[in-house]
Design a protein around this motif. Structure first.
Motif, PDB file in Angstrom:
ATOM      1  N   ILE A   1      -3.780 -21.165  29.435  1.00 48.95           N
ATOM      2  CA  ILE A   1      -4.993 -21.253  30.238  1.00 48.95           C
ATOM      3  C   ILE A   1      -4.945 -22.587  30.984  1.00 48.95           C
ATOM      4  CG2 ILE A   1      -7.527 -21.355  30.196  1.00 48.95           C
ATOM      5  CD1 ILE A   1      -6.406 -18.626  29.321  1.00 48.95           C
ATOM      6  N   PHE A   2      -5.109 -22.541  32.287  1.00 49.35           N
ATOM      7  CA  PHE A   2      -5.088 -23.753  33.108  1.00 49.35           C
ATOM      8  C   PHE A   2      -6.518 -24.128  33.477  1.00 49.35           C
ATOM      9  CE2 PHE A   2      -1.103 -21.512  33.789  1.00 49.35           C
ATOM     10  CZ  PHE A   2      -0.187 -22.505  33.488  1.00 49.35           C
TER      11      PHE A   2
ATOM     12  N   GLU B   1     -19.032 -20.678  39.472  1.00 48.73           N
ATOM     13  CA  GLU B   1     -19.730 -20.075  38.338  1.00 48.73           C
ATOM     14  C   GLU B   1     -19.290 -18.633  38.088  1.00 48.73           C
ATOM     15  OE1 GLU B   1     -21.452 -21.546  40.945  1.00 48.73           O
ATOM     16  OE2 GLU B   1     -21.794 -23.444  39.908  1.00 48.73           O
ATOM     17  N   ARG B   2     -19.029 -17.897  39.157  1.00 47.17           N
ATOM     18  CA  ARG B   2     -18.677 -16.484  39.003  1.00 47.17           C
ATOM     19  C   ARG B   2     -17.256 -16.306  38.479  1.00 47.17           C
ATOM     20  NH1 ARG B   2     -20.770 -13.079  43.930  1.00 47.17           N
ATOM     21  NH2 ARG B   2     -21.180 -11.527  42.328  1.00 47.17           N
ATOM     22  N   THR B   3     -16.304 -17.066  39.017  1.00 50.72           N
ATOM     23  CA  THR B   3     -14.942 -16.963  38.496  1.00 50.72           C
ATOM     24  C   THR B   3     -14.897 -17.471  37.059  1.00 50.72           C
ATOM     25  OG1 THR B   3     -14.249 -19.133  39.376  1.00 50.72           O
ATOM     26  CG2 THR B   3     -13.847 -17.186  40.766  1.00 50.72           C
ATOM     27  N   GLU B   4     -15.678 -18.512  36.782  1.00 49.17           N
ATOM     28  CA  GLU B   4     -15.721 -19.070  35.428  1.00 49.17           C
ATOM     29  C   GLU B   4     -16.264 -18.052  34.427  1.00 49.17           C
ATOM     30  OE1 GLU B   4     -15.023 -22.313  32.738  1.00 49.17           O
ATOM     31  OE2 GLU B   4     -14.219 -21.662  34.647  1.00 49.17           O
ATOM     32  N   ALA B   5     -17.295 -17.305  34.822  1.00 53.23           N
ATOM     33  CA  ALA B   5     -17.854 -16.287  33.925  1.00 53.23           C
ATOM     34  C   ALA B   5     -16.808 -15.235  33.579  1.00 53.23           C
ATOM     35  CB  ALA B   5     -19.079 -15.633  34.565  1.00 53.23           C
TER      36      ALA B   5
ATOM     37  N   LEU C   1     -11.198 -15.122  28.110  1.00 55.95           N
ATOM     38  CA  LEU C   1     -10.701 -16.008  27.055  1.00 55.95           C
ATOM     39  C   LEU C   1     -11.385 -15.743  25.717  1.00 55.95           C
ATOM     40  CD1 LEU C   1      -8.875 -18.269  26.149  1.00 55.95           C
ATOM     41  CD2 LEU C   1     -10.553 -19.904  27.067  1.00 55.95           C
ATOM     42  N   LEU C   2     -12.676 -15.421  25.717  1.00 53.94           N
ATOM     43  CA  LEU C   2     -13.366 -15.057  24.477  1.00 53.94           C
ATOM     44  C   LEU C   2     -12.700 -13.849  23.826  1.00 53.94           C
ATOM     45  CD1 LEU C   2     -17.106 -15.472  25.513  1.00 53.94           C
ATOM     46  CD2 LEU C   2     -15.874 -16.838  23.811  1.00 53.94           C
TER      47      LEU C   2
ATOM     48  N   ALA D   1     -10.477 -13.725  20.270  1.00 55.34           N
ATOM     49  CA  ALA D   1     -10.779 -12.795  19.174  1.00 55.34           C
ATOM     50  C   ALA D   1      -9.518 -12.045  18.743  1.00 55.34           C
ATOM     51  CB  ALA D   1     -11.868 -11.816  19.586  1.00 55.34           C
ATOM     52  N   ILE D   2      -8.720 -11.615  19.698  1.00 53.90           N
ATOM     53  CA  ILE D   2      -7.469 -10.925  19.364  1.00 53.90           C
ATOM     54  C   ILE D   2      -6.513 -11.883  18.660  1.00 53.90           C
ATOM     55  CG2 ILE D   2      -5.400  -9.818  20.313  1.00 53.90           C
ATOM     56  CD1 ILE D   2      -7.215  -8.625  22.509  1.00 53.90           C
ATOM     57  N   ALA D   3      -6.396 -13.114  19.167  1.00 50.82           N
ATOM     58  CA  ALA D   3      -5.492 -14.104  18.550  1.00 50.82           C
ATOM     59  C   ALA D   3      -5.917 -14.428  17.124  1.00 50.82           C
ATOM     60  CB  ALA D   3      -5.448 -15.368  19.399  1.00 50.82           C
TER      61      ALA D   3
END
Length: 108
Positions: free
Chosen positions: A6-7, A75-79, A85-86, A90-92
């Motif tokens: 993740i960058f 804000e929209r790309t971050e959401a 990533l959440l 959870a998978i990791a």
């Protein structure tokens, strides 16, 4: 193992991601871990490019997906990217031998 990078820019907003590898958890031709990771990352890609109409640089090939925002995150790309990533986290946590997530600060 699936490697997820993740960058982030200096303020912590996500500027892109790189996913590569295979989980190695396949059973009878099915791989739920790989399918879950692919679904999350492909959905983020589609949300950013098709729904938000943001410009990105990307690589999409067998076992690899990379997306980097051309412009600064908002804000929209971050959401979209934080939600992705959440799900990946959870998978990791459920499959720690199959998925590894790391982070890097980007130049922006």
């Amino acid at each position: 193992m699936i490697q997820v990078r993740i960058f982030r820019q200096a303020d912590g907003r996500i500027t892109g991601f790189d996913v590569s590898g295979h989980s190695g958890t396949a059973c009878a031709g099915e791989d739920i871990v790989c399918a879950g990771v692919s679904s999350l990352t492909d959905s983020a890609y589609l949300g950013i490019t098709e729904y938000l109409h943001r410009k990105v640089r990307s690589i999409d090939s067998s076992g690899k997906l990379q997306l980097m925002l051309e412009d600064r995150p908002d804000e929209r790309t971050e959401a979209i990217l934080e939600t992705m990533l959440l799900g990946l986290t959870a998978i990791a946590e459920a499959y720690p031998r199959a998925v590894r997530i790391t982070g890097e600060q980007s130049a922006r």
